[in-house]
Design an enzyme around this catalytic site. Sequence first.
Site, PDB file in Angstrom:
ATOM      1  N   HIS A 139       8.509  12.149 -35.263  1.00 32.38           N
ATOM      2  CA  HIS A 139       9.488  12.522 -34.230  1.00 32.38           C
ATOM      3  C   HIS A 139       9.742  11.393 -33.220  1.00 32.38           C
ATOM      4  O   HIS A 139      10.498  11.592 -32.272  1.00 32.38           O
ATOM      5  CB  HIS A 139       9.053  13.784 -33.467  1.00 32.38           C
ATOM      6  N   GLU A 142      12.377  23.735 -41.380  1.00 32.86           N
ATOM      7  CA  GLU A 142      10.993  23.688 -40.917  1.00 32.86           C
ATOM      8  C   GLU A 142      10.923  23.221 -39.472  1.00 32.86           C
ATOM      9  O   GLU A 142      10.129  23.731 -38.683  1.00 32.86           O
ATOM     10  CB  GLU A 142      10.169  22.761 -41.815  1.00 32.86           C
ATOM     11  N   ASP A 176      14.148  18.798 -43.962  1.00 35.33           N
ATOM     12  CA  ASP A 176      14.861  18.541 -42.714  1.00 35.33           C
ATOM     13  C   ASP A 176      14.050  17.613 -41.815  1.00 35.33           C
ATOM     14  O   ASP A 176      12.832  17.492 -41.958  1.00 35.33           O
ATOM     15  CB  ASP A 176      15.194  19.843 -41.990  1.00 35.33           C
TER      16      ASP A 176
END
Length: 386
Positions: A360, A138, A76
């Site tokens: 991210h 996760e 993920d």
Amino acid sequence: MAERLTPRALLERLVAFPTVSRDPNGPLIDWVAEYLASHGIEAGVFDKPGHPGWKGLYAHVGPMVEGGVVLSGHTDVVPVDGQDWSTDPFVLTEKDGRLYGRGACDMKGFVALSIWAMVEARYRGVSRPIQLALSYDEEIGVVGVPDLIEAMGALPRASDVIVGEPTMMKAVTGHKGGLSYWVHVHGHEVHSSILHTGVSAIMYGAELISWANAVNAAAAGVAPQGMAALFDPPYTNVHVAPISGGTAHNITAKDCSFGLGFRVVPGETLDMWREVFVREVAALEAKMQAVVPSTRVEVTERFSLPPFVPVEDNGAEALVRRLTGDNSENFVSYATEASHFQMAGYKVVVCGPGSISVAHQPDESLAVAQLEEGQRFMARLVEVCA
């Protein structure tokens, strides 16, 4: 013979699956299972309990004996909503020696390398087994890997686990734990001109947020002790996000909700911080109820993950140091699946391509040189296990 894809080609396929945690990752897992099967590797695939479409996968190459090496990664990724990308986040794009795409660094680069290594091991032949472990969920609290570890009971038990989070291919032997809450402050609405007769959920919630800031400031002002000194920052820190609440500027807020989480250094326990937090919430609630007895603070624990702690005689660490030639000591403040594997009795190390500094972020990327270094690492692993 089925096509043997390069790590770069595998990464391109993986990035194309938009496996944001809120959405199913099943199509990616099904594709990996089919690709492995085309090379004679049978994979076990299972659904997240109660959530068909979210899937985990495990596979084994080599003799059916214990003592193998697990290559562990999550499938993920975090959302791209509101981020300003210069490329399509779900199309792997090369620019200036870097590969751009959501998850390219965190951590589909390692997953691609692991799939490549499994196929290479299948054709090369290994006497020490290599296993693949791919998890879901996760990014929302490392909550999927316990299901994966349980499902892997169908395989001969391995001894060493390499968790491939981005570490610039350095061995990481310790990281902070995580403890996360969702806080819902239930206030009492009145006209803001008579604020003292109501309970503003936002204003009282802000007291809890101010407490979090005070905890961080106090910790930053104390000389670090023991294992905490190995981390940056060298203390347990508290973070708040996201936050919402209120109806209008002239109404005391009936509701305020926010996330509050702790990054806990090894040497401290989750239970210790639970107790500290529960006491602070109780004190705040008593203060609110002194004004309006029906008000309250509702707290839901979303996940907990103990710290990953350095241990003696760590076979996984020794293996990675042998493969990389790196003997530096490395500890990180982010959390990984290593904690769950360690709790399950495995020897564990964290080592993977890329830098956490770009994870991210918009325009997340992985240096081509890091992917190539990772491929050399995997080639050496297959050779050592032969």
